[in-house]
Scaffold this active site. Sequence first.
Site, short mmCIF file in Angstrom:
data_model
loop_
_atom_site.label_atom_id
_atom_site.label_comp_id
_atom_site.label_asym_id
_atom_site.label_seq_id
_atom_site.Cartn_x
_atom_site.Cartn_y
_atom_site.Cartn_z
N ARG A 27 87.93 -8.62 29.14
CA ARG A 27 87.62 -8.97 30.53
C ARG A 27 88.39 -8.08 31.51
NH1 ARG A 27 88.42 -15.18 32.72
NH2 ARG A 27 88.82 -14.74 34.92
N TYR A 28 89.66 -7.88 31.24
CA TYR A 28 90.48 -7.04 32.10
C TYR A 28 90.13 -5.56 31.91
CZ TYR A 28 93.70 -10.83 33.46
OH TYR A 28 94.25 -11.97 33.99
N SER A 72 101.80 -2.99 26.70
CA SER A 72 101.25 -4.22 27.25
C SER A 72 100.43 -5.02 26.23
CB SER A 72 100.38 -3.90 28.47
OG SER A 72 99.23 -3.19 28.09
N ARG A 74 96.03 4.87 25.53
CA ARG A 74 97.43 5.08 25.12
C ARG A 74 97.60 4.57 23.70
NH1 ARG A 74 103.00 3.39 28.27
NH2 ARG A 74 102.17 1.27 28.18
N GLU A 107 109.68 9.16 28.69
CA GLU A 107 110.29 7.84 28.81
C GLU A 107 111.41 7.60 27.80
OE1 GLU A 107 107.34 4.75 28.37
OE2 GLU A 107 106.51 5.61 26.55
N GLY A 136 107.79 7.17 32.65
CA GLY A 136 107.81 5.75 32.27
C GLY A 136 109.25 5.27 32.43
N PHE A 137 109.62 4.97 33.67
CA PHE A 137 111.05 4.72 33.97
C PHE A 137 111.54 3.42 33.36
CE2 PHE A 137 111.01 1.32 37.13
CZ PHE A 137 109.67 1.30 37.49
N LEU A 138 110.61 2.55 32.94
CA LEU A 138 111.05 1.27 32.38
C LEU A 138 111.58 1.48 30.96
CD1 LEU A 138 108.19 -0.79 34.00
CD2 LEU A 138 110.60 -0.88 34.61
N ASP A 139 110.76 2.06 30.11
CA ASP A 139 111.28 2.39 28.78
C ASP A 139 112.49 3.31 28.89
OD1 ASP A 139 110.22 1.38 26.30
OD2 ASP A 139 108.27 2.02 27.03
N PRO A 164 99.42 -2.03 38.59
CA PRO A 164 99.17 -3.05 37.58
C PRO A 164 97.81 -3.75 37.69
CG PRO A 164 100.56 -3.95 39.31
CD PRO A 164 100.30 -2.51 39.66
N ASP A 184 106.49 -6.42 30.32
CA ASP A 184 105.88 -5.88 29.11
C ASP A 184 106.99 -5.47 28.14
OD1 ASP A 184 106.85 -3.53 30.10
OD2 ASP A 184 104.96 -2.46 30.09
C1 LIG Z 1 106.00 -0.07 31.29
C2 LIG Z 1 104.55 0.06 31.18
O1 LIG Z 1 104.09 0.52 30.20
S1 LIG Z 1 103.58 -0.46 32.46
C3 LIG Z 1 102.00 -0.49 31.72
C4 LIG Z 1 101.75 -1.76 31.04
N1 LIG Z 1 101.46 -2.79 32.01
C5 LIG Z 1 100.19 -3.08 32.35
O2 LIG Z 1 99.27 -2.54 31.79
C6 LIG Z 1 99.99 -4.09 33.44
C7 LIG Z 1 98.55 -4.53 33.47
N2 LIG Z 1 98.44 -5.71 34.29
C8 LIG Z 1 98.25 -6.92 33.78
O3 LIG Z 1 98.17 -7.09 32.58
C9 LIG Z 1 98.11 -8.05 34.74
O4 LIG Z 1 97.86 -7.59 36.02
C10 LIG Z 1 99.35 -8.99 34.81
C11 LIG Z 1 99.65 -9.54 33.42
C12 LIG Z 1 100.56 -8.25 35.32
C13 LIG Z 1 99.01 -10.13 35.74
O5 LIG Z 1 97.88 -10.76 35.21
P1 LIG Z 1 97.35 -12.15 35.82
O6 LIG Z 1 98.51 -13.08 35.92
O7 LIG Z 1 96.18 -12.58 35.03
O8 LIG Z 1 96.93 -11.65 37.27
P2 LIG Z 1 96.14 -12.34 38.41
O9 LIG Z 1 95.87 -13.78 38.09
O10 LIG Z 1 96.84 -12.01 39.67
O11 LIG Z 1 94.78 -11.52 38.40
C14 LIG Z 1 93.82 -11.70 37.44
C15 LIG Z 1 92.61 -10.94 37.86
O12 LIG Z 1 92.92 -9.59 38.10
C16 LIG Z 1 92.31 -8.76 37.14
N3 LIG Z 1 93.35 -7.85 36.63
C17 LIG Z 1 94.68 -8.03 36.67
N4 LIG Z 1 95.28 -6.96 36.13
C18 LIG Z 1 94.32 -6.11 35.77
C19 LIG Z 1 94.32 -4.84 35.20
N5 LIG Z 1 95.46 -4.23 34.90
N6 LIG Z 1 93.14 -4.24 34.98
C20 LIG Z 1 92.00 -4.84 35.30
N7 LIG Z 1 91.92 -6.05 35.85
C21 LIG Z 1 93.08 -6.68 36.07
C22 LIG Z 1 91.80 -9.65 36.05
O13 LIG Z 1 90.64 -9.15 35.45
C23 LIG Z 1 91.55 -10.93 36.80
O14 LIG Z 1 90.31 -10.85 37.47
P3 LIG Z 1 89.03 -11.65 36.88
O15 LIG Z 1 89.39 -13.10 36.91
O16 LIG Z 1 87.92 -11.30 37.81
O17 LIG Z 1 88.82 -11.14 35.51
O1 LIG Z 2 105.36 2.99 29.88
C1 LIG Z 2 105.94 2.94 30.93
C2 LIG Z 2 107.31 2.63 31.07
O2 LIG Z 2 107.80 2.61 32.21
O3 LIG Z 2 107.93 2.38 30.05
MG LIG Z 3 106.75 2.69 28.20
#
Ligand SMILES: CC(=O)SCCNC(=O)CCNC(=O)[C@H](O)C(C)(C)COP(=O)(O)OP(=O)(O)OC[C@H]1O[C@@H](n2cnc3c(N)ncnc32)[C@H](O)[C@@H]1OP(=O)(O)O
Ligand SMILES: O=CC(=O)O
Ligand SMILES: [Mg+2]
Length: 725
Positions: free
Chosen positions: A123-124, A274, A338, A430, A455-458, A539, A629
């Site tokens: 879905r996301y 993630s 990724r 990272e 990737g400043f978090l890792d 995000p 994450d």
């Molecule tokens: C250090 C790193 O590596 S950073 C990279 C890894 N991090 C990520 O990928 C972050 C991705 N983001 C997410 O997973 C989410 O935004 C979260 C977990 C942070 C928050 O999620 P939720 O609590 O569900 O957010 P929220 O309730 O505000 O929003 C949900 C809605 O936004 C959408 N949404 C939220 N994040 C995303 C996304 N990244 N991509 C697509 N759609 C998204 C959902 O599809 C949903 O909409 P829908 O009901 O129409 O399907």
């Molecule tokens: O993957 C990204 C990070 O900040 O770690």
């Molecule tokens: Mg990382």
Amino acid sequence: MTEYVTVGNLQVANELYQFVHAEALPETGLNESKFWADVEGLISDLTPKNHALIEERKMFQKKVDAWHKDHDGYDFQAYQLFLEEIGYIEPKVEDFAIMTENVDDVITMQSGPQLVVPIDNARYAINAANARWGSLYDALYGTDVITEAGGAEKTAAYNPIRGEKVISFAKAFLDQHIPLSASSHKSVTKYVVINGKLEVSLENGETARLLDESKFIGYRGVPGNLEAVLFKNNGLHIEIQIDENDSIGQSDKAGVKDVLIESATSCIMDCEDSVAAVDAEDKTRVYRNWLGLNRGNLTSAFTKNGKEINRTLNPDRSYTGTNGENITLPGRVLMFIRNVGHLMTTNAILNQHGEEIPEGIMDGVFTSLMAKHDVLGNSPFQNSQKASIYIVKPKMHGSKEVAFANELFNRVEDILELPRHTIKIGVMDEERRTTLNLKNCIHEVKDRIVFINTGFLDRTGDEIHTSMEAGPMIRKGEMKSSKWLNGYEKNNVLTGLGTGMKGKAQIGKGMWAMPDLMSEMLAQKGGHLQAGGNTAWVPSPTAATLHALHYHEIDVKKVQSELEKETVNYQTDILQLPVAHNRNWSTEEIQEELDNSAQTLLGYVVRWVDQGVGCSKVPDIKDVALMEDRATLRISSQMLANWLHHGICTKQQIMDTLKRMAKIVDKQNEKDSAYRAMVPNYHESIAFQAACDLVLKGKEQPSGYTEPILHKRRLEAKEKHQVKS
Ligand SMILES: CC(=O)SCCNC(=O)CCNC(=O)[C@H](O)C(C)(C)COP(=O)(O)OP(=O)(O)OC[C@H]1O[C@@H](n2cnc3c(N)ncnc32)[C@H](O)[C@@H]1OP(=O)(O)O
Ligand SMILES: O=CC(=O)O
Ligand SMILES: [Mg+2]
């Protein structure tokens, strides 16, 4: 128990084998038995090399630990020399420029937001693929960019006071970037096209044109009765949508119902930080989603606000150009995938000795196999216009590991019968050894590299772990403004520019990890462009739409042209360890730091281990929702492990804190029927035990990574609770 099919000398989990046989391989032109024989050869050749690289990481860590134990105090010169002597800092390669060919315009020509999404959530993931275009009205209405002052609260029903503020913001944005020759978009009563040019009627009865007429590039509808007006600014598109019958359009003088923003130009479909994928079942789900995105047939059916939704990929967008020609713009983002890093192994395939194979090798093969469908045009949609496959490779330490990724991709191209360098690479900067040797890392993949990214978090987690023995670290909140991090960010941009990345590859900046603080993001994230990043991570799709506004304000190519002239060497800054020199923290300050890390750690881990959710929004102690994450977990767990190791806190304090925070986390999740409370049976809760391990055994974890413990405990939880993901 995983059931296996014997294929040559390999044991392939039945679920994965059937998926590859029935869904992934057909229509790729590959012979199935040759494919598996080639995969077996690849695994047998590359596994020993992969293991040797992991051993080398351990060797370096041991030497660095020993050096710190032997050296009381920090002698920078001696430390730098030591790192050079042991080969941690590599001799620099001669100057060169990257040579990557067949790269999509999104990467070479456009600057724009990069969305990241856990690919195990269809879905996301579809939402992310469709996030190329976003409603500015929705992004403003739904976030704190528009304050609730003056009766503008976010109410369940449409609040016209808030709506007014949204429209005013959006039209001010248009005035700033698509200005009229006179007056304002706020005063327009009609948009029309005359002889291929945009003309507007104003409420004072006069007409106006665009100050820069070249910014108008097309429309939908008929010239005197437009449905959409298309503009281009700084390489990104903006569409005014007109519909006088729409509920919003009705109340607008010109019938404007929305302003669409070209938002995420690219997206990373994530198999790593993630995602919680610990066995063949999980990995097959991940691969199936990626296949669906490449075949264009991924769907997701769900109910939202009482409405049945069947989400599918968006088509491209069509317009009439100023000369009457048809214009087609992409309806979806450019997708990267990724892969996981070099560390973990997987039981989805066992080698001839019955051992798990490196997960990164498996990802390399299978994510490229799925993407071959896009290369072959087996989809109504096209991801790459240049028949390229875009893989992001995370968590690599130094240039040998990058060379290994290159070798893997060469071999995968041969197996999949793809031309050399079809597979492009995004190198995450990272890990500390990559930062210090970034130029050499880029050199190893100079014919396929399309991005570097901080990737400043890792990277923060690795900084803490690498210098574990150097002393207690500064507080988490101070890391972002520390010298090493600043030097790391600058070094990344300058190294990218110095290797010819301008106009050829992305120089990316990191994640905005506070998904609900959009006003703050709007205020701060323009800094990423000012620093030379031509993309930066967001995000969510909403964040992408809002972050896109920065790219209208700042022309990154110009910024990069200026930065290209800089020749500063940031190695000295990068080697400034974030050790706390002034350690007179009060008891309260120490407890606050423990509480903060423990709360986000538990809030994330409990969903990972018990529910298989790899990325969560978790409130911190100030109730700010944070994106958590594996990388943010690495920071929290390493911080706590570091303070424990240096006696800033005791084991008892950590345990008391974790137990106290577990109560809070249980309370935060009380409305989730699938949630398993950690309190009072701490010993029964596998998630709580995982959290304890992450801290108490944190110092021993390879590079401070969290995945070995997370995977082990998730598998245990799946077994105990007989969970199907
Ligand atoms: C250090 C790193 O590596 S950073 C990279 C890894 N991090 C990520 O990928 C972050 C991705 N983001 C997410 O997973 C989410 O935004 C979260 C977990 C942070 C928050 O999620 P939720 O609590 O569900 O957010 P929220 O309730 O505000 O929003 C949900 C809605 O936004 C959408 N949404 C939220 N994040 C995303 C996304 N990244 N991509 C697509 N759609 C998204 C959902 O599809 C949903 O909409 P829908 O009901 O129409 O399907
Ligand atoms: O993957 C990204 C990070 O900040 O770690
Ligand atoms: Mg990382």
